[in-house]
Design an enzyme around this catalytic site. Structure first.
Site, PDB file in Angstrom:
ATOM      1  N   CYS A 121      18.148   5.586  13.392  1.00  0.00           N
ATOM      2  CA  CYS A 121      18.772   5.828  12.090  1.00  0.00           C
ATOM      3  C   CYS A 121      19.691   4.689  11.714  1.00  0.00           C
ATOM      4  CB  CYS A 121      19.563   7.133  12.123  1.00  0.00           C
ATOM      5  SG  CYS A 121      20.481   7.466  10.619  1.00  0.00           S
ATOM      6  N   LYS A 262      -1.627  -5.893   4.017  1.00  0.00           N
ATOM      7  CA  LYS A 262      -2.931  -5.567   4.583  1.00  0.00           C
ATOM      8  C   LYS A 262      -3.791  -6.822   4.457  1.00  0.00           C
ATOM      9  CE  LYS A 262      -2.140  -1.001   4.883  1.00  0.00           C
ATOM     10  NZ  LYS A 262      -0.739  -0.992   4.398  1.00  0.00           N
ATOM     11  N   PRO A 263      -4.880  -6.926   5.218  1.00  0.00           N
ATOM     12  CA  PRO A 263      -5.754  -8.087   5.043  1.00  0.00           C
ATOM     13  C   PRO A 263      -6.175  -8.256   3.581  1.00  0.00           C
ATOM     14  CG  PRO A 263      -6.359  -6.921   7.034  1.00  0.00           C
ATOM     15  CD  PRO A 263      -5.309  -6.078   6.347  1.00  0.00           C
ATOM     16  N   GLY A 264      -5.860  -9.403   3.027  1.00  0.00           N
ATOM     17  CA  GLY A 264      -6.199  -9.698   1.644  1.00  0.00           C
ATOM     18  C   GLY A 264      -5.258  -9.128   0.616  1.00  0.00           C
ATOM     19  N   ARG A 265      -4.149  -8.529   1.067  1.00  0.00           N
ATOM     20  CA  ARG A 265      -3.246  -7.880   0.114  1.00  0.00           C
ATOM     21  C   ARG A 265      -1.801  -8.047   0.557  1.00  0.00           C
ATOM     22  NH1 ARG A 265      -2.679  -1.337  -0.926  1.00  0.00           N
ATOM     23  NH2 ARG A 265      -1.071  -1.448  -2.544  1.00  0.00           N
TER      24      ARG A 265
END
Length: 278
Positions: A121, A262-265
């Site tokens: 936390c 993400k891959p490509g993003r």
């Protein structure tokens, strides 16, 4: 089956932080089976004999956790402020006993708080709401990163989660060089703890880990941004989304914050001038 057999079974793996227990699958409630579950234990950080904070964490790499927490919370300015450290069992968990310099310990006592945190936390220990999002020295613009290098790093992030691969129950934080190579990483049941472990490790690696960025498997909360900025990290990549407060803090302290990796993003929330995409 005997009751004693239904209790937690001693860890039979070679991976710290994993324990085998009996459980039942939905499609077969009559026959228990063994499966791996991630350990979560209370870890107290004790400075010069005084317990400062208790966090729930995975019981591995705790020296790095204590060092990273001390840096990211502003308790110390550099690893040289810590003269010694020991991890010892306590009645209900583990203690990291830290020998702090007199100067830094005096500063700590002025703002000390006793608390018990939930899993990683980041608000734990904050005495007043006004203390959340405390000012961080604005970061310089010395780093750049080619987004074309990100995809390969994402494919290898899981390599630093041996407990996660067995249990599906940990977050990872890794250091990514400008080449996209992941040179080191740590995992924990708490995402903030995983990041603290990485930041502690980075402080020990010297110049070889100064150029690059942090990649985390979790969302980007404001605590992740603030901890990174406190340790001089200019670029933070997160697999999941960022919160509004994370974006505000990143904007204010000049940190480049990237989410949905993400891959490509990738989604850039703040300070895109550090990034290139050829």
């Amino acid at each position: 089956m005997k009751k004693t057999q239904q209790k937690e079974i001693e860890n039979v793996t070679n991976i710290t932080g994993v324990r085998q227990i009996e459980l039942w699958r939905r499609d077969d409630l009559q026959h228990p089976r063994l499966d791996e579950v991630a350990e979560e234990v209370p870890v107290a950080l004790v400075y010069n004999g005084i317990s400062h904070v208790v966090m729930m964490a995975s019981p591995k790499d705790l020296e790095y956790f204590a060092l990273g927490f001390s840096l990211s919370e502003g308790i110390i300015e550099s690893p040289r402020d810590i003269f010694g450290m020991d991890v010892v069992p306590s009645c209900n968990g583990l203690e990291v006993q830290i020998e702090l310099s007199s100067r830094r310990f005096m500063g700590l006592k002025e703002r000390r708080r006793a608390l018990a945190g939930r899993t990683g936390c980041g608000v734990c220990g904050v005495e007043q709401l006004n203390d959340i999002g405390k000012p961080v020295q604005p970061l310089p613009f010395t780093q750049t990163f080619d987004l074309n290098k990100l995809d390969d790093a994402l494919r290898h992030l899981n390599d630093f989660q041996p407990v996660g691969q067995l249990t599906g129950c940990t977050h990872a934080a890794a250091w990514m060089l400008p080449s996209g190579e992941l040179v080191g990483g740590h995992e924990d049941v708490g995402r903030h703890v995983a990041l603290d472990k990485l930041l502690g490790r980075r402080s020990q690696e010297g110049e070889s880990w100064q150029q690059g960025a942090v990649l985390v498997s979790s969302r980007a909360s404001y605590e992740m941004v603030q901890k990174s900025a406190m340790c001089g990290v200019e670029i933070l990549f997160a697999v999941s989304a960022a919160t509004t407060l994370a974006v505000e803090v990143a904007e204010r302290c000049n940190l480049t914050l990237v989410g949905f990796c993400k891959p490509g993003r990738a989604t850039v929330y703040t300070h895109p001038q550090r990034l290139v995409h050829n």
